[in-house]
Design an enzyme around this catalytic site. Structure first.
Site, PDB file in Angstrom:
ATOM      1  N   CYS A 166       7.353 -85.725 -36.211  1.00 36.85           N
ATOM      2  CA  CYS A 166       8.803 -85.855 -36.070  1.00 36.85           C
ATOM      3  C   CYS A 166       9.415 -86.485 -37.323  1.00 36.85           C
ATOM      4  O   CYS A 166       9.393 -87.707 -37.495  1.00 36.85           O
ATOM      5  CB  CYS A 166       9.149 -86.690 -34.834  1.00 36.85           C
ATOM      6  SG  CYS A 166      10.923 -86.872 -34.598  1.00 36.85           S
ATOM      7  N   CYS A 186      12.322 -88.897 -36.666  1.00 39.55           N
ATOM      8  CA  CYS A 186      11.908 -90.220 -36.158  1.00 39.55           C
ATOM      9  C   CYS A 186      11.298 -91.069 -37.273  1.00 39.55           C
ATOM     10  O   CYS A 186      11.565 -92.256 -37.371  1.00 39.55           O
ATOM     11  CB  CYS A 186      10.836 -90.106 -35.067  1.00 39.55           C
ATOM     12  SG  CYS A 186      11.060 -88.779 -33.900  1.00 39.55           S
ATOM     13  N   ASP A 187      10.434 -90.471 -38.068  1.00 41.04           N
ATOM     14  CA  ASP A 187       9.570 -91.274 -38.954  1.00 41.04           C
ATOM     15  C   ASP A 187       9.850 -91.124 -40.444  1.00 41.04           C
ATOM     16  O   ASP A 187       9.280 -91.864 -41.247  1.00 41.04           O
ATOM     17  CB  ASP A 187       8.094 -90.900 -38.693  1.00 41.04           C
ATOM     18  CG  ASP A 187       7.686 -91.231 -37.253  1.00 41.04           C
ATOM     19  OD1 ASP A 187       8.228 -92.196 -36.709  1.00 41.04           O
ATOM     20  OD2 ASP A 187       6.840 -90.516 -36.693  1.00 41.04           O
TER      21      ASP A 187
END
Ligand code: NDP
Length: 315
Positions: free
Chosen positions: A141, A144-145
């Site tokens: 992701c 997200c990261d």
């Protein structure tokens, strides 16, 4: 098979942000929801470290803690949260009918409404090194990261719309993104390919497959192989992003609910309603475009409100 059949007004299957938000709304509407968590309580976010994009956490929060808090909030209004996996369903076609759900192949539940929030699972390549370095540089992701790789070099594998979108997202943060495409072309739409090709710090390597993610404790690089020439190269990188698609966890609904060829449930326009009365689908089971915790929570809320209205119409 079963002990006694349990009858419920509202059954929630799955415990990610969609399921817990549905639970909070359903419990506050006095639907006395029972939630079965599935085998990974808390869902995909429990495999994430820091969550920085969920509103309300100015300092960010780690995924498992956030899911514990959502659970506590759902339980505060008396949601009955149980560990267990829905293993088969028989969905009624009648308005007001009872939907039959089997938990762990043994317990039988009859529910007037069902909120499906079973999520999706990111696909991985299946390499030992990829598995070992999960959360230590390997991620599925970028949104997200990606932030953790600011001003660093990363490698991304995949060639669909998600991969193209994630590559351009990462390119804004990272000094270089190397994209590994296994064929001699990308599957992504022309518009997305155009964006990739016009981003100076993305390098696309075609006919290239991942051999191994390098590093003992954290990602230090990626060994890739040209599948035409056999030539292997080591690409320095601190992050390895896998964007080769997701599989929605909807197998038990096959043949009863409409789904696309990948398995995403088809819902009515502007609704979480499915083809069976009283059955609502939320989160990543029906969203292949946004796939964010906050959008999943939004559709969980919609599902609970729709379940409440549906039950109100029956009396
Ligand atoms: P897709 O299934 O469309 O693409 C997956 C990609 O991963 C393919 O290019 C495939 O390669 C590649 N792949 C699969 N397995 C491997 C492997 N083992 N090694 C290397 N590469 C592999 O998934 P997406 O998540 O990209 O998209 C899913 C759906 O969501 C699509 O319909 C897409 O259009 C849509 N979407 C739309 C967006 C938008 O409109 N903004 C954004 C994101 C997704 P190959 O081509 O060789 O098979």
């Amino acid at each position: 098979m079963s002990e006694q059949i349990e009858k419920l007004e509202c059954l929630i299957i799955g415990s990610g942000p969609a399921g817990y938000t549905a639970a909070i709304y359903a419990a506050r509407a006095d639907l006395k929801p029972v939630m079965y968590t599935g085998l990974q309580p808390g869902g995909q976010l429990t495999t994430t470290t820091e969550v920085d994009n969920f509103p309300g956490y100015p300092e960010g929060i780690d995924g498992p803690t956030m899911m514990e808090q959502l659970k506590a909030q759902a339980e505060r209004f008396d949601t009955d949260v149980r560990f267990g996996l829905a293993t088969s369903v028989e969905l009624s076609e009648e308005k007001g009918g009872w939907h039959k759900v089997i938990i762990d192949e043994s317990k039988e539940i009859h529910a007037r409404t069902i909120i499906i929030s079973t999520g999706a699972s990111a696909k991985y390549l299946g390499l030992e090194s990829e598995q070992r370095l999960m959360g230590s540089g390997v991620s599925a992701c970028a949104v997200c990261d990606g932030f953790f790789y600011k001003d660093q070099e990363v490698v991304l594998v995949g060639a669909g719309d998600s991969a193209a979108e994630e590559a351009t997202y990462l390119a804004k943060l990272c000094t270089k993104v190397t994209m590994l495409v296994r064929k001699d072309h990308m599957r992504a739409s022309k518009a997305m390919q155009h964006r990739v090709n016009n981003t100076a710090n993305i390098e696309v390597l075609y006919n290239t497959e991942t051999v191994e993610v390098l590093g003992d404790n954290v990602v230090e690089g990626v060994r890739a192989k040209n599948n035409k020439t056999g030539e292997e190269i080591d690409i320095p990188a601190t992050g390895f992003f896998v964007a080769i698609g997701h599989t929605p966890n909807t197998q038990i609904f096959k043949g009863q609910l409409e789904m696309d060829d990948v398995g995403y449930l088809i819902t009515d326009a502007d609704s979480t309603g499915t083809q069976r009365p009283g059955v609502f689908a939320s989160g990543d089971t029906q969203d292949k475009v946004y796939r964010q915790a906050i959008t999943a929570a939004g559709t969980g809320c919609m599902a609970a409100l729709e379940a409440e209205r549906y039950l109100a119409e029956l009396v």
